[in-house]
Every structure is written in structure tokens, then in C-alpha cells.
Enzyme design. Structure first.
Site, PDB file in Angstrom:
ATOM      1  N   CYS B  85      30.431  17.951  22.586  1.00 47.33           N
ATOM      2  CA  CYS B  85      31.541  17.676  21.664  1.00 47.33           C
ATOM      3  C   CYS B  85      32.003  16.223  21.794  1.00 47.33           C
ATOM      4  CB  CYS B  85      32.670  18.678  21.916  1.00 47.33           C
ATOM      5  SG  CYS B  85      33.890  18.726  20.584  1.00 47.33           S
ATOM      6  N   HIS B 194      29.963  24.185  22.208  1.00 44.91           N
ATOM      7  CA  HIS B 194      30.307  24.166  23.633  1.00 44.91           C
ATOM      8  C   HIS B 194      29.559  25.208  24.462  1.00 44.91           C
ATOM      9  CE1 HIS B 194      33.882  21.452  23.542  1.00 44.91           C
ATOM     10  NE2 HIS B 194      33.812  21.757  22.261  1.00 44.91           N
ATOM     11  N   GLU B 196      29.432  25.360  27.625  1.00 41.12           N
ATOM     12  CA  GLU B 196      30.186  25.682  28.849  1.00 41.12           C
ATOM     13  C   GLU B 196      31.227  26.778  28.620  1.00 41.12           C
ATOM     14  OE1 GLU B 196      30.933  23.415  26.808  1.00 41.12           O
ATOM     15  OE2 GLU B 196      32.963  22.642  27.005  1.00 41.12           O
TER      16      GLU B 196
END
Lengths: 82, 231
Positions: B85, B194, B196
Site C-alpha cells: 500500500c 494488504h 499482512e
């Protein structure tokens, strides 16, 4: 102290969503004369000392490398403020 | 393997990235934007967020922060670098990846669980996926519209440098549905969604099996642990 003005605009070919939204807002006023808005940036850079050709060259470089991203923007003017 | 996560002023997802590295089996190391060295890490993650308040342009000031000259040097020598991002925006501003990212075409911030196709598995961050694998990970951004000029776009497609592509929905007007890129060497990868946030059951996207059970992002962090550092 002298100031150098750098102006940066999003490239003509790119969509400018912020400008578009602003244009729609402006179109609520007036009689439809306003057809488009594009939003750019103006940097006022204060200089300690004289604006030499060498300094302008340096500002030219940072305008290209830092103040703008040539993938999405154009530096349209660099000038010493009156 | 020690994987560093750089915290910039305004980073949001640095802690999640550190946790993802730990869950994948690596040793997470916190790095600070004002440092000048990488403290001996073997790989680097640039996390999501709003570094420097997105002032100037997203990622632009971060790309010129003190630690980034060390990151650019290391990346050019083959160290694995992942930008998520805002980290992707920073990699683009640092010229480690091509193109640019502009405000979403619809003008609003978007957050959704996004389906992607893994387009290229010849990188240290995607080798744990299968070619063409469809994954779902969260997406959340205001300026995720990928753009590049025609020539660059042709080169990215021709050289197989598109790492991830949006499936079903193009959430931000990205050209060619591009969600993420790799560099020619395959050590630098950046993407808007994302990974994560999809590493632990109970905290990921919904799947047909169970609510919040999606862990499709974990393989990205496992990939780099499996890779030997390129020289």
C-alpha cells in the site's frame, strides 16, 4: 527574502478526481459556464540570499525529482516572485 | 531470517507486518525511517499507512527519508523488498518500481476484501503461490489507481512484471487491473492490497469455510523466508 514559485499540475491525459469533484460542485453555481477544473500545486520557496542561475538550476532539479513525479505530473513553471 | 519493517511517521500497519513475519516463522526487526543503516536485516517490508500525512504525494517524502538510500542500495544489490500500500507508493516514488499511483477514479477511500490473481511467481515474495492462483486479501486505500504511459505498460506486460491483478472488481481504476508489480530481478515487489491483514485465522477475510478465516497473505511472508538471499 526572495521567493521562487514552482507550479506543478497533474498531467493533462490523467484523470484528476479531485478536480472533477470540484468542477461538479462549481457547476451548482452559475449558468453552466464552468466545464472543468483541474487542481495543481504551487510551492513558494523562500531563499536566503540571491537567486543565482546556479540556484535556479538546483531548484529546477528538486522540482523535477522531489516536488513532482514525472509519471503523473508536469512542472509547468519556475519563476522568481515579484 | 531477519526481516525488517520500517516505521515512518504515519505508518499504520508496521505492527501487523511484524506480526505476519513472526507468524510465517521469521525474526521481525523494527527499523526507523531516520536511521541510516539496515541493522543487518536480510529482507525489508515497507508497511502501509499514511507516511508524512501523504503530504506532497503518497510515499514521496518517505522515498527521500534517511533510511531509504540504504534500502535503494540494498534493493539494487538483490535484497528482498516488499512494499504494501503506502509502501508500494514509496517504492514507486523511489523508482524501484515503475509507474505511479493516483487518487481512486471514483474519488473515495475504499475498503474491501479483494480477490487477486497471482500473475508471477518468479519473485522472492510470490514463490510460495502457484501461477495464476486466486487469493483474497484486504484492500484499503484512497490513492491506489495504478497508471503508467503506454510504453511502460507494454513493457510491464511484455516482461511479466505484473505480480498481482485485481479480479472481478477493479476497485480504483488501475490500468490493466494492475494490483501489484515486481522488478526485473524479482527481489522487489509492491502491491496495494494488504497481505499482512490475512495471515491468521479469525482476523482475515471471510471465506466459504468460516468467517474471518482467510490467510491468503501468509504465503508472501513464507516465500521470502524460503528464498535464499540473491546476490
Amino acid at each position: 527574502m526572495p521567493k521562487v514559485i514552482v507550479e506543478v499540475m497533474p498531467k493533462e491525459v490523467l484523470l484528476d478526481p479531485a478536480g472533477k469533484a470540484t468542477a461538479r460542485a462549481l457547476q451548482r453555481f452559475g449558468d453552466g459556464e464552468i466545464t472543468d477544473v483541474r487542481i495543481g500545486k504551487r510551492f513558494e520557496i523562500t531563499i536566503d540570499g540571491e537567486v543565482t542561475p546556479k540556484l535556479l538550476e538546483h531548484i529546477n532539479e528538486v522540482a523535477k525529482d522531489v516536488l513532482s513525479n514525472d509519471v503523473i505530473e508536469d512542472v509547468i513553471s519556475i519563476r522568481v516572485a515579484d | 531470517m531477519r526481516v525488517g519493517v520500517i516505521t515512518f511517521p504515519g505508518s499504520l500497519d508496521d505492527r501487523d507486518a511484524l506480526r505476519a513475519i513472526k507468524l510465517a516463522g521469521g525474526d521481525p526487526v523494527s527499523l526507523w525511517h531516520g536511521d541510516h543503516d539496515l541493522h543487518g536485516v536480510d529482507a525489508i517490508v515497507l508497511p502501509g499507512g499514511f507516511s508524512y500525512g501523504d503530504y506532497l504525494r503518497c510515499g514521496a517524502i518517505a522515498a527521500h527519508s534517511p533510511i531509504m538510500s540504504a534500502v535503494v542500495d540494498a534493493a539494487n544489490k538483490g535484497m528482498p523488498v516488499l512494499g504494501i500500500c503506502n509502501g508500494f507508493q514509496t517504492l514507486v516514488e523511489a523508482h524501484l518500481l515503475a509507474g505511479g499511483l493516483i487518487r481512486n477514479d471514483h474519488g473515495t477511500f475504499i475498503r474491501r476484501d479483494q480477490k487477486l490473481r497471482v500473475e508471477n511467481v518468479d519473485t522472492v515474495w510470490t514463490s510460495g503461490y502457484t501461477q495464476g492462483q486466486e487469493i483474497t486479501i484486504p484492500l484499503k486505500n484512497g490513492e491506489g489507481g495504478f497508471i503508467a504511459d503506454d510504453e511502460t505498460l507494454k513493457q510491464l506486460e511484455g516482461d511479466g512484471l505484473v505480480a498481482f491483478r485485481y479480479l472481478e472488481v477493479n476497485p480504483n481504476g488501475s490500468l490493466n487491473d494492475i494490483a501489484g508489480l515486481r522488478n526485473a530481478r524479482g527481489n522487489v515487489v509492491g502491491l496495494m492490497p494488504h497481505p499482512e491483514h490475512a495471515v491468521e485465522p479469525g482476523f482475515g477475510p471471510d471465506t466459504p469455510a468460516a468467517m474471518s478465516s482467510g490467510t491468503d497473505g501468509l504465503a508472501m511472508f513464507q516465500s521470502v523466508l524460503a528464498a535464499t538471499v540473491l546476490s
